[in-house]
Design a protein around this motif. Sequence first.
Motif, mmCIF file in Angstrom:
data_model
loop_
_atom_site.group_PDB
_atom_site.id
_atom_site.type_symbol
_atom_site.label_atom_id
_atom_site.label_comp_id
_atom_site.label_asym_id
_atom_site.label_seq_id
_atom_site.Cartn_x
_atom_site.Cartn_y
_atom_site.Cartn_z
ATOM 1 N N GLU A 1 45.980 40.253 33.134
ATOM 2 C CA GLU A 1 44.711 39.974 32.455
ATOM 3 C C GLU A 1 44.125 38.650 32.938
ATOM 4 O O GLU A 1 42.922 38.543 33.219
ATOM 5 N N LEU A 2 44.973 37.634 33.047
ATOM 6 C CA LEU A 2 44.524 36.329 33.509
ATOM 7 C C LEU A 2 44.128 36.381 34.981
ATOM 8 O O LEU A 2 43.145 35.745 35.402
ATOM 9 N N ALA A 3 44.882 37.147 35.761
ATOM 10 C CA ALA A 3 44.553 37.309 37.182
ATOM 11 C C ALA A 3 43.193 37.966 37.347
ATOM 12 O O ALA A 3 42.370 37.534 38.172
ATOM 13 N N ALA A 4 42.939 39.004 36.565
ATOM 14 C CA ALA A 4 41.647 39.688 36.639
ATOM 15 C C ALA A 4 40.517 38.770 36.176
ATOM 16 O O ALA A 4 39.441 38.742 36.780
ATOM 17 N N TYR B 1 47.403 46.368 41.423
ATOM 18 C CA TYR B 1 48.631 45.916 40.763
ATOM 19 C C TYR B 1 49.842 46.500 41.492
ATOM 20 O O TYR B 1 49.857 47.689 41.838
ATOM 21 N N PHE B 2 50.859 45.656 41.673
ATOM 22 C CA PHE B 2 52.087 46.077 42.337
ATOM 23 C C PHE B 2 53.283 45.718 41.457
ATOM 24 O O PHE B 2 53.506 44.536 41.160
ATOM 25 N N LEU C 1 55.533 50.219 42.916
ATOM 26 C CA LEU C 1 54.555 51.091 42.280
ATOM 27 C C LEU C 1 53.199 50.405 42.390
ATOM 28 O O LEU C 1 53.026 49.286 41.907
ATOM 29 N N HIS C 2 52.259 51.064 43.055
ATOM 30 C CA HIS C 2 50.944 50.482 43.301
ATOM 31 C C HIS C 2 49.908 51.189 42.447
ATOM 32 O O HIS C 2 49.736 52.403 42.554
ATOM 33 N N ILE C 3 49.238 50.438 41.584
ATOM 34 C CA ILE C 3 48.132 50.972 40.795
ATOM 35 C C ILE C 3 46.843 50.409 41.379
ATOM 36 O O ILE C 3 46.632 49.190 41.384
ATOM 37 N N SER C 4 45.987 51.284 41.879
ATOM 38 C CA SER C 4 44.739 50.851 42.501
ATOM 39 C C SER C 4 43.631 50.700 41.455
ATOM 40 O O SER C 4 43.619 51.402 40.445
ATOM 41 N N PRO C 5 42.678 49.803 41.726
ATOM 42 C CA PRO C 5 41.488 49.756 40.868
ATOM 43 C C PRO C 5 40.629 50.981 41.133
ATOM 44 O O PRO C 5 40.923 51.782 42.023
ATOM 45 N N GLU C 6 39.548 51.109 40.363
ATOM 46 C CA GLU C 6 38.664 52.261 40.565
ATOM 47 C C GLU C 6 38.128 52.278 41.988
ATOM 48 O O GLU C 6 37.963 53.336 42.587
ATOM 49 N N THR D 1 49.428 48.395 31.608
ATOM 50 C CA THR D 1 49.096 47.723 32.862
ATOM 51 C C THR D 1 48.249 48.624 33.758
ATOM 52 O O THR D 1 47.364 48.149 34.471
ATOM 53 N N THR D 2 48.522 49.914 33.717
ATOM 54 C CA THR D 2 47.779 50.865 34.547
ATOM 55 C C THR D 2 46.288 50.788 34.262
ATOM 56 O O THR D 2 45.457 50.713 35.178
ATOM 57 N N TYR D 3 45.933 50.792 32.989
ATOM 58 C CA TYR D 3 44.518 50.770 32.623
ATOM 59 C C TYR D 3 43.891 49.417 32.925
ATOM 60 O O TYR D 3 42.720 49.344 33.310
ATOM 61 N N SER D 4 44.659 48.346 32.766
ATOM 62 C CA SER D 4 44.147 47.020 33.111
ATOM 63 C C SER D 4 43.750 46.953 34.578
ATOM 64 O O SER D 4 42.690 46.430 34.924
#
Length: 252
Positions: free
Chosen positions: A185-188, A215-216, A159-164, A204-207
């Motif tokens: 959060e730490l990765a970002a 995010y994968f 499942l891939h969540i892309s940034p904006e 996690t999606t919103y992060s």
Amino acid sequence: MNNLQLERILNEKLQPQQIKDYCPNGLQVEGVQQVKKIVTGVTASQALIDKAVELNADALLVHHGFFWKGEPESIRGMKGKRIRTLIKNDINLLGYHLPLDIHPELGNNAKLAELLAIEVEGGLEGHPQSVAMFGKLKEPMTGAEFSKKINQVLNRHPLHISPENEHKLITTVGWCTGGGQDYIELAAANGLDAFISGEISERTTYSAREQDIHYFSAGHHATERYGVKALGEWLTQEHDLDVVFIDIDNPV
């Protein structure tokens, strides 16, 4: 090999005393003293235990064993059946959780990096016992390309969540196998381009979207097959033990 000797060599390799865990590491259920055949697998489920019985194993070596902090202490129901099966068949159960996640050679994080061709740079928490890692890809990839690579390697569509900015290229990557999604959060905060873990939470999606990071979610089981498999192969190579890895399918 004597079962206590087997535990000693595993403890020497994995050094469980160096990290605080949520469960006991090492020999969890004692069985026959002489160990000739070992079955390895991710989780000590009834299906894996039954397979160990079928194969006449003397020991079962897993990543997810028993006696987790906060679980009911009574040996009844599902847990009772599992433990009765082990005892009835004189099978030793050995489990290694966080020590197998973080081991620099045989650990789940190390093996995932190897499979995905990520060059390891260090622990995301800034110390050698970090359960989350970071590194870089040899060549930048799009989110779609990296998702395809994960699918090919793990045989699991992530499942891939892309940034904006969904077209943001990925060079730097953080990861934590299993249930490590909150390390995003730490990765970002460290400016990484992407983060991989096994599981995902609603938050996690919103992060990912709001902190400019891909995010994968690649599956808890799928990301944690490879440490215990590698540990079994090490036992065969270094100690001439008969070890077989059994993969019980789990879509999570």
